[in-house]
Every structure is written in C-alpha cells, then in structure tokens.
Scaffold this active site. Sequence first.
Site, PDB file in Angstrom:
ATOM      1  N   ASP A  17     -21.464  46.608  42.979  1.00  0.00           N
ATOM      2  CA  ASP A  17     -20.214  47.385  42.294  1.00  0.00           C
ATOM      3  C   ASP A  17     -19.007  46.624  43.036  1.00  0.00           C
ATOM      4  O   ASP A  17     -19.024  46.107  44.059  1.00  0.00           O
ATOM      5  CB  ASP A  17     -20.328  48.813  42.158  1.00  0.00           C
ATOM      6  CG  ASP A  17     -18.696  49.376  42.239  1.00  0.00           C
ATOM      7  OD1 ASP A  17     -18.141  49.001  41.033  1.00  0.00           O
ATOM      8  OD2 ASP A  17     -18.359  50.101  43.031  1.00  0.00           O
ATOM      9  N   ASP A  19     -14.945  47.791  42.977  1.00  0.00           N
ATOM     10  CA  ASP A  19     -14.034  48.951  43.470  1.00  0.00           C
ATOM     11  C   ASP A  19     -14.927  50.190  44.402  1.00  0.00           C
ATOM     12  O   ASP A  19     -15.478  50.688  43.874  1.00  0.00           O
ATOM     13  CB  ASP A  19     -13.374  49.689  42.363  1.00  0.00           C
ATOM     14  CG  ASP A  19     -12.166  48.686  41.844  1.00  0.00           C
ATOM     15  OD1 ASP A  19     -11.584  48.426  42.652  1.00  0.00           O
ATOM     16  OD2 ASP A  19     -12.002  48.917  40.583  1.00  0.00           O
TER      17      ASP A  19
HETATM   18  O1  M1P Z   1     -14.304  49.800  38.712  1.00  0.00           O
HETATM   19  C1  M1P Z   1     -14.107  51.031  38.584  1.00  0.00           C
HETATM   20  C2  M1P Z   1     -12.753  51.183  37.715  1.00  0.00           C
HETATM   21  O2  M1P Z   1     -11.635  50.444  38.082  1.00  0.00           O
HETATM   22  C3  M1P Z   1     -10.433  50.760  37.258  1.00  0.00           C
HETATM   23  O3  M1P Z   1     -10.331  52.114  37.416  1.00  0.00           O
HETATM   24  P1  M1P Z   1      -8.751  52.590  37.612  1.00  0.00           P
HETATM   25  O4  M1P Z   1      -7.574  51.919  37.209  1.00  0.00           O
HETATM   26  O5  M1P Z   1      -8.627  53.983  37.012  1.00  0.00           O
HETATM   27  O6  M1P Z   1      -8.983  52.879  39.116  1.00  0.00           O
HETATM   28  C4  M1P Z   1     -10.762  50.208  35.771  1.00  0.00           C
HETATM   29  O7  M1P Z   1     -10.862  48.947  35.682  1.00  0.00           O
HETATM   30  C5  M1P Z   1     -11.944  50.960  35.287  1.00  0.00           C
HETATM   31  O8  M1P Z   1     -12.250  50.263  33.983  1.00  0.00           O
HETATM   32  C6  M1P Z   1     -13.184  50.689  36.041  1.00  0.00           C
HETATM   33  O9  M1P Z   1     -14.186  51.164  35.693  1.00  0.00           O
END
Ligand code: M1P
Length: 252
Positions: A17, A19
């Site tokens: 993953d 983030d």
């Molecule tokens: O990768 C996790 C999420 O990252 C972003 O979420 P947010 O902007 O709410 O922090 C988005 O790109 C989301 O699509 C993605 O699932």
Amino acid sequence: MVDWKDREFSDTIVLFDVDGTLTPARQSVTPEVIEILNKLRKKVVIGFVGGSDLSKQKEQLGPNVVNEFDFAFAENGLTAYRLGQQLASQSFIGWIGEEKYQNLANFILKYIADLDIPKKRGTFIEFRNGMINVSPIGRNASIAERHEFEAYDKIHQVRKTLVDVLKTKFSDYSLTFSIGGQISFDVFPTGWDKTYCLKHIEAEGFKTIHFFGDKTYKGGNDYEIYTHPKVTGHSVNNPNDTVRELKELFSL
Ligand code: M1P
C-alpha cells in the site's frame, strides 16, 4: 514474458500500500524507504497497490515510479503497469453508465452543498478511471486543512454518515464505499478493491504474494487484499514499521 530469474526469489512478489505504508498520508517517500526497496528488488519482485490515482503516486513515490517498481497499481489496479508498460483495464464510467453516475454524483453534490462543516475547499468529487473519490472538504484542502478535517471527522463522523446514506439510497448499484485516507472516501464497483490488482499478476504464477498495508482492519481499504487466501498479509503502522519488518523478513 520476463521470468524474473534475476531475482534471488523469482517466485515471490511483495506488494505495498502507499499512504501510511511507504509514505505518510499524501506525502513523499523518504530516502530510507527507497534504499530498502532497491535492496528488496534484487531479491524479489516488487509492486505497489494504492487507492489514489497515478499522478498522486508519482508525486509521492517519484515521477519514474512505473519503472522503479516491477508492478505499479494505481486505483487498486484499475490503472496498471508492468515494467513500465501499461496493462489493459476496465473503467468505472464504462461499468456504471452515464445515467446512474449522474444520479449518484448529483445526490452527493447536493448533500455536500447542505453540509455544515468548518471549511470547504474545492473538488468534492474526483472522477478517476476505476472509481470516484468523494471529499466533503474538497481535494484542494492543504496539508494543515487535511489534518483539521481528519480530527473533526473523528468526532463528527461526516464521512461515515454520508457513506451510510449512500449505502441505503444506492443499495441496488452494487457499489463499495471505502474510507481509506484522511479527507475522502472511494466509491467503486463491489469487487474492485485492492484484490483487483491480483488479476494482473495471476499469469505470472507467483508462489508467494506478500502484502504490506496499514488499513488492514475490517472496513479499511487494505482489508480485502490483506485477508485474501492467496496473500500473506503484514499489518504495519507507518513506513518505519514497514522498513523494520522488511529487514527482518528478507535479511536486508
Ligand atoms: O490511499 C489511500 C487514499 O488516499 C487518498 O485519501 P485522502 O485524500 O482522503 O487522504 C485518496 O487518494 C484515496 O482515494 C485513497 O484511497
């Protein structure tokens, strides 16, 4: 087809993953993580599978990311690259059709227009290839505004409430609503979660598929791939945790 014979363990792939796993949410990768990924790539095949679209992953992981990972899966694999070459995939709009999409988008925009929250910015729906992303504050929020919204949402459950409304209102649309980040949630056809990317590696015949993610709990956007029977899941809290576990697992 490349048979990955240049790798010490050519039948093993490690998927990540983005983030919260390789980078802090919506921020850049550190040199330490890049170094460990370079070492790992000598041993196994590596890929990332993120919910975001590719442009954001390029910002976070580097402009040449489709070549620096063997597999690059944006939008859960609805946008997919193997060794820098794009793979064929499906689209959200092709699947849902214009009429249903507009019913959904119009309802969401009206709902957000009536929301009473401390700040609203811009881009409340982001239209992507494999999904739409919905943000009550708007995707143009700054990093500081993201943190504020996330804290506000923990108390006021703005996203969860909207998701519950949409689940009821559009119960016949076969959609999944996934809260994976800080300010938004993703909407995609049921089944197009991160396990979608596994379709792109089926023919490679990997014997071991590892996945590292931080939102591995039920309802998190890593849950389905983390618990998939063909996948060995690793739950981490942040990029440091990922590095620590990789060092242990692969003697890096
Ligand atoms: O990768 C996790 C999420 O990252 C972003 O979420 P947010 O902007 O709410 O922090 C988005 O790109 C989301 O699509 C993605 O699932």
